[in-house]
Design an enzyme around this catalytic site. Structure first.
Site, PDB file in Angstrom:
ATOM      1  N   ASP A   2       0.847  -1.185   0.000  1.00  0.00           N
ATOM      2  CA  ASP A   2       0.000   0.000   0.000  1.00  0.00           C
ATOM      3  C   ASP A   2       0.891   1.247   0.000  1.00  0.00           C
ATOM      4  O   ASP A   2       1.736   1.389  -0.879  1.00  0.00           O
ATOM      5  CB  ASP A   2      -0.957  -0.075   1.208  1.00  0.00           C
ATOM      6  CG  ASP A   2      -2.000   1.014   1.241  1.00  0.00           C
ATOM      7  OD1 ASP A   2      -3.008   0.878   0.509  1.00  0.00           O
ATOM      8  OD2 ASP A   2      -1.814   1.995   1.975  1.00  0.00           O
ATOM      9  N   HIS A  59      -6.874  -6.920   0.222  1.00  0.00           N
ATOM     10  CA  HIS A  59      -5.815  -5.927   0.059  1.00  0.00           C
ATOM     11  C   HIS A  59      -4.546  -6.253   0.830  1.00  0.00           C
ATOM     12  O   HIS A  59      -3.486  -5.739   0.495  1.00  0.00           O
ATOM     13  CB  HIS A  59      -6.369  -4.570   0.522  1.00  0.00           C
ATOM     14  CG  HIS A  59      -5.412  -3.437   0.430  1.00  0.00           C
ATOM     15  ND1 HIS A  59      -4.810  -3.049  -0.753  1.00  0.00           N
ATOM     16  CD2 HIS A  59      -4.947  -2.580   1.389  1.00  0.00           C
ATOM     17  CE1 HIS A  59      -4.032  -1.994  -0.535  1.00  0.00           C
ATOM     18  NE2 HIS A  59      -4.088  -1.702   0.751  1.00  0.00           N
TER      19      HIS A  59
END
Length: 289
Positions: free
Chosen positions: A113, A271
């Site tokens: 991320d 994610h």
């Protein structure tokens, strides 16, 4: 001085220290032996996001897992003009400095991320330092903005919310920061129960500090200036099959526009594979690193 919190049950064998670099204090966990491996967490996490994979990696590597500036227990300076103090360029320079202070001039990097975006910038600004690069569940920032559609905006609305001028996002989030944080993470985790409650408590503790909620930058300006530069280090892209990035982008092709040596693999998770699918993530990291 903030008391250094230790988590021997989550990161056995690791030690914690504060490292002063570029005028800020970076909380850093280290453990293991072998070639150096820098592990960079994403937003809104901190270094404990790696607790399911770092101890196994520490059997082969010297793991360095910092909290990015503005996150966890690292310093949270004022953003400055255009939030330049939170640009990926500044964060990357912090971490190259941390590694140099630990005696590592060249090292491998794994970034998830926001940490992946910091790693991307590091590979461009300090190519002599980055030996190999793993980017988890991201496509290039400029590419994602340029190809925005309604589905991306719906799933990643925080990108468009958090870049609004201060103090709009900060004040709205302050109304119920726990709800904002927990809904953010819950929306990205697709395998229920993946986030250890102790780690979630740390995310919540850190996010309670208003200074952690004050972070954006001028990264697109830097990206535009470097549009023709390519990452020189071998790059492995990993992404979650149940997330946003894989379904909306050809992840490997987006990185082939930015790097000279790219391979990629999908993992059956959302994610955060380091929390949702640690065994598969370890398999991919072992094979590449």
């Amino acid at each position: 001085m903030i008391a250094i919190r230790k988590f021997p049950d989550l990161l056995p064998g690791f030690s914690w220290r504060d490292i002063e670099v570029n005028g800020v204090r970076i909380r850093t966990a280290t453990g293991g032996n072998g070639p150096p491996l820098l592990m960079l967490h994403g937003h809104p996490q901190m270094h404990l996001t790696w607790h399911k994979v770092a101890p196994a990696l520490a059997k082969r590597f010297t793991i360095v897992a910092p909290d990015l500036r503005g996150y966890g227990d690292s310093a949270k300076p004022e953003g400055g003009a255009d939030h330049a103090n939170y640009s990926k360029r500044v964060m990357a320079a912090d971490l190259v400095g941390v590694m140099h202070q630990l005696g590592f001039e060249r090292f491998m990097v794994v970034g998830h991320d926001r940490g992946g975006r910091v790693a991307h910038r590091m590979a461009l600004d300090a190519p002599q330092a980055v030996e190999k690069l793993v980017l988890i569940d991201i496509a290039p920032t400029a590419t994602m903005y340029a190809r925005t559609n309604m589905e991306f905006a719906r799933r990643y609305f925080r990108w468009f919310f958090l870049i609004q001028p201060a103090p709009l996002p900060e004040r709205l989030i302050s109304g119920d920061p726990d709800f904002f944080l927990e809904s953010h993470i819950a929306g990205q985790i697709k395998i229920p129960g993946s986030v250890d409650p102790r780690v979630m408590a740390e995310y919540r503790r850190c996010y309670a500090d208003p200074a952690m909620r004050h972070a954006a930058g001028i990264d697109l300006v830097h990206d535009a200036a470097d549009a023709d530069k390519r990452i020189e280090a071998p790059l492995q892209a990993l992404w979650g099959a149940r997330g946003t990035v894989g379904p909306l982008y050809d992840v490997v092709e987006t990185w082939r526009e930015k790097a000279v040596d790219v391979r990629g693999y999908v993992i059956d998770c959302g994610h955060s594979p380091q929390e949702e699918a640690p065994a598969e993530l370890l398999h991919r990291l072992d094979a590449f690193l």
